[in-house]
Enzyme design. Structure first.
Site, mmCIF file in Angstrom:
data_model
loop_
_atom_site.group_PDB
_atom_site.id
_atom_site.type_symbol
_atom_site.label_atom_id
_atom_site.label_comp_id
_atom_site.label_asym_id
_atom_site.label_seq_id
_atom_site.Cartn_x
_atom_site.Cartn_y
_atom_site.Cartn_z
ATOM 1 N N LYS A 1 0.845 -1.206 0.000
ATOM 2 C CA LYS A 1 0.000 0.000 0.000
ATOM 3 C C LYS A 1 0.882 1.259 0.000
ATOM 4 C CE LYS A 1 -3.310 -2.920 0.088
ATOM 5 N NZ LYS A 1 -4.275 -3.390 1.057
HETATM 6 C C1 LIG Z 1 -5.220 -4.400 1.597
HETATM 7 C C2 LIG Z 1 -6.700 -4.312 1.569
HETATM 8 C C3 LIG Z 1 -7.502 -4.716 2.638
HETATM 9 C C4 LIG Z 1 -6.976 -5.446 3.845
HETATM 10 O O1 LIG Z 1 -5.911 -4.837 4.463
HETATM 11 P P1 LIG Z 1 -4.923 -5.733 5.378
HETATM 12 O O2 LIG Z 1 -4.097 -4.675 6.050
HETATM 13 O O3 LIG Z 1 -4.133 -6.586 4.456
HETATM 14 O O4 LIG Z 1 -5.748 -6.506 6.328
HETATM 15 C C5 LIG Z 1 -8.861 -4.520 2.552
HETATM 16 N N1 LIG Z 1 -9.431 -3.979 1.473
HETATM 17 C C6 LIG Z 1 -8.695 -3.589 0.406
HETATM 18 C C7 LIG Z 1 -9.383 -2.975 -0.763
HETATM 19 C C8 LIG Z 1 -7.316 -3.759 0.417
HETATM 20 O O5 LIG Z 1 -6.593 -3.399 -0.658
#
Ligand SMILES: *Cc1c(COP(=O)(O)O)cnc(C)c1O
Length: 387
Positions: free
Chosen positions: A194
């Site tokens: 991210k």
């Molecule tokens: C990464 C992501 C999540 C979950 O996040 P985590 O930190 O991996 O639990 C949920 N929704 C979307 C759209 C994501 O890209």
């Protein structure tokens, strides 16, 4: 010759990030300490929300949002089928049922039309929340989605892990993703791919004081300290979870957040270079479309590819790109086709999601890429597709 493999995404961790973590490790608090408050305050100010509540990951953020809203078993949440599993799963964590909305096959986003159609499938159950996903970093049409949700007696919870730094304008003013002007809450993730990374990490933003208070209580076992009580006293009105984000990771989050503008500028520059370089590959390859109102910091560089016209399967393209040093990924398999959801709700026809899934391929995009890396990706892609 293929250089080292370019992954589709990766973190940028620098010496000062490492120093910030080392300093936190030498401090008095490894878990709940002053860096949690500092990271939350900096994040809230960055996105323009009144409150930011840090938690262990983006999935916990979604779960906490459902709990804070007190979504009940048998109530309904609407989720676009093109998203990560967690957006749908959070509804199931609280016993709610998921109604999957279709998406626009050119953007991957839930639209007012696909939401209206999904609302039509709620029946006489109670709709509590609609969870738009700002897929890739482009934003969903929030004012129109919020109006439809409100008409049905529900609120928006934005699942925004792809869109930290993105903004949108409906009318004159620019709005930042996470300011929750149109939603009850927005959720973020700091997973390494991210926009900023803490390893595991998440955040919920809101302008609602009561929701913020509930989120804080629920992330730490449901414990509250009654005012004026003896120092050892805590009370638990209802059980919560241990979804805290440790001080150590908040140190990393603060350090990373300070770099958001630089990371965002680099992502924008790389995305612009991709947009130019992909033009000659049309119509076989098109970048995912950008809605008029969206000013994204792209998390994913999604190319929509007519594999049949190119005479190759996606598997062949993925493998041949890899052989040329270019990683890629598919975002996402439509969640309504997962065995669990297919068994629970039966097969479903969501043509926009199916078309998106058939054509999408995420190409490398992360701040550590050089301009020449984009050129390398395009050269590999045009070579593989014979364009
Ligand atoms: C990464 C992501 C999540 C979950 O996040 P985590 O930190 O991996 O639990 C949920 N929704 C979307 C759209 C994501 O890209």
């Amino acid at each position: 010759m293929a250089g080292p493999l370019l992954p589709y995404g990766r973190q940028t961790i620098e010496d000062d990030d490492i120093a910030a973590v080392a300093q936190a490790l030498r401090g008095d608090f490894l878990t709940t300490g002053p860096l949690v408050d500092a990271f939350e305050a900096a994040f809230a100010s960055q996105v323009g929300a009144r409150h930011a509540v840090a938690c262990s990951n983006g999935t916990a953020a979604l779960h906490l949002a459902m709990l804070a809203l007190e979504v009940q078993p048998g109530e309904v949440c609407i989720v676009p089928s093109i998203t990560f599993l967690a957006t749908a799963n959070c509804a199931r964590y609280v016993g709610a049922e998921v109604v999957f909305a279709d998406v626009d096959p050119s953007t991957g986003l839930m639209t007012p039309d696909t939401l209206a159609e999904a609302i039509g499938r709620v029946g006489d159950r109670r709709l509590r929340a609609v969870l738009p996903v700002h897929l890739r970093g482009d934003t969903a049409e929030l004012p129109a989605l919020a109006a439809l949700a409100a008409e049905a007696g529900a609120v928006l919870v934005e699942d925004a892990p792809h869109a930290l730094g993105s903004s949108m304008s409906f009318g004159d003013t620019a709005e930042r993703v996470g300011d929750t002007r149109h939603s009850a809450m927005a959720t973020f993730s700091f997973h390494p791919v991210k926009t900023i990374a803490t390893g595991e990490g998440g955040m919920v933003t809101t302008n609602d004081d009561r929701l913020a208070q509930r989120l804080r209580t629920l992330r730490s076992h449901g414990m509250v300290k009654p005012q004026g009580a003896d120092p050892w006293i805590y009370e638990m009105p209802a059980p919560g979870f241990n979804y805290r984000l440790p001080d150590i990771l908040c140190a990393l989050g603060l350090s990373q957040l300070a770099k958001l503008d630089r990371f965002a500028a680099r992502r924008r520059a790389l995305a612009a270079r991709y947009a130019e370089a992909l033009k000659p590959l049309a119509p076989i390859v098109r970048p995912a479309a950008r809605p008029d109102w969206s000013d994204p910091v792209l998390h994913l560089m999604v190319a929509l590819i007519d594999f049949a016209a190119a005479g190759k399967t996606r598997r062949q393209v993925v493998d041949e790109l890899r052989a040329r040093g270019v990683g890629s990924q598919v975002h996402y398999i439509p969640v309504h086709t997962q065995p669990y959801y297919r068994d629970r709700y039966g097969p479903m026809d969501l043509p926009g999601a199916e078309e998106w899934y058939r054509t999408c391929l995420s190409l490398p995009l992360y701040p550590g890429m050089a301009d020449e890396d984009v050129d390398r990706v395009i050269l590999a892609l045009s070579g593989v597709l014979g364009l």
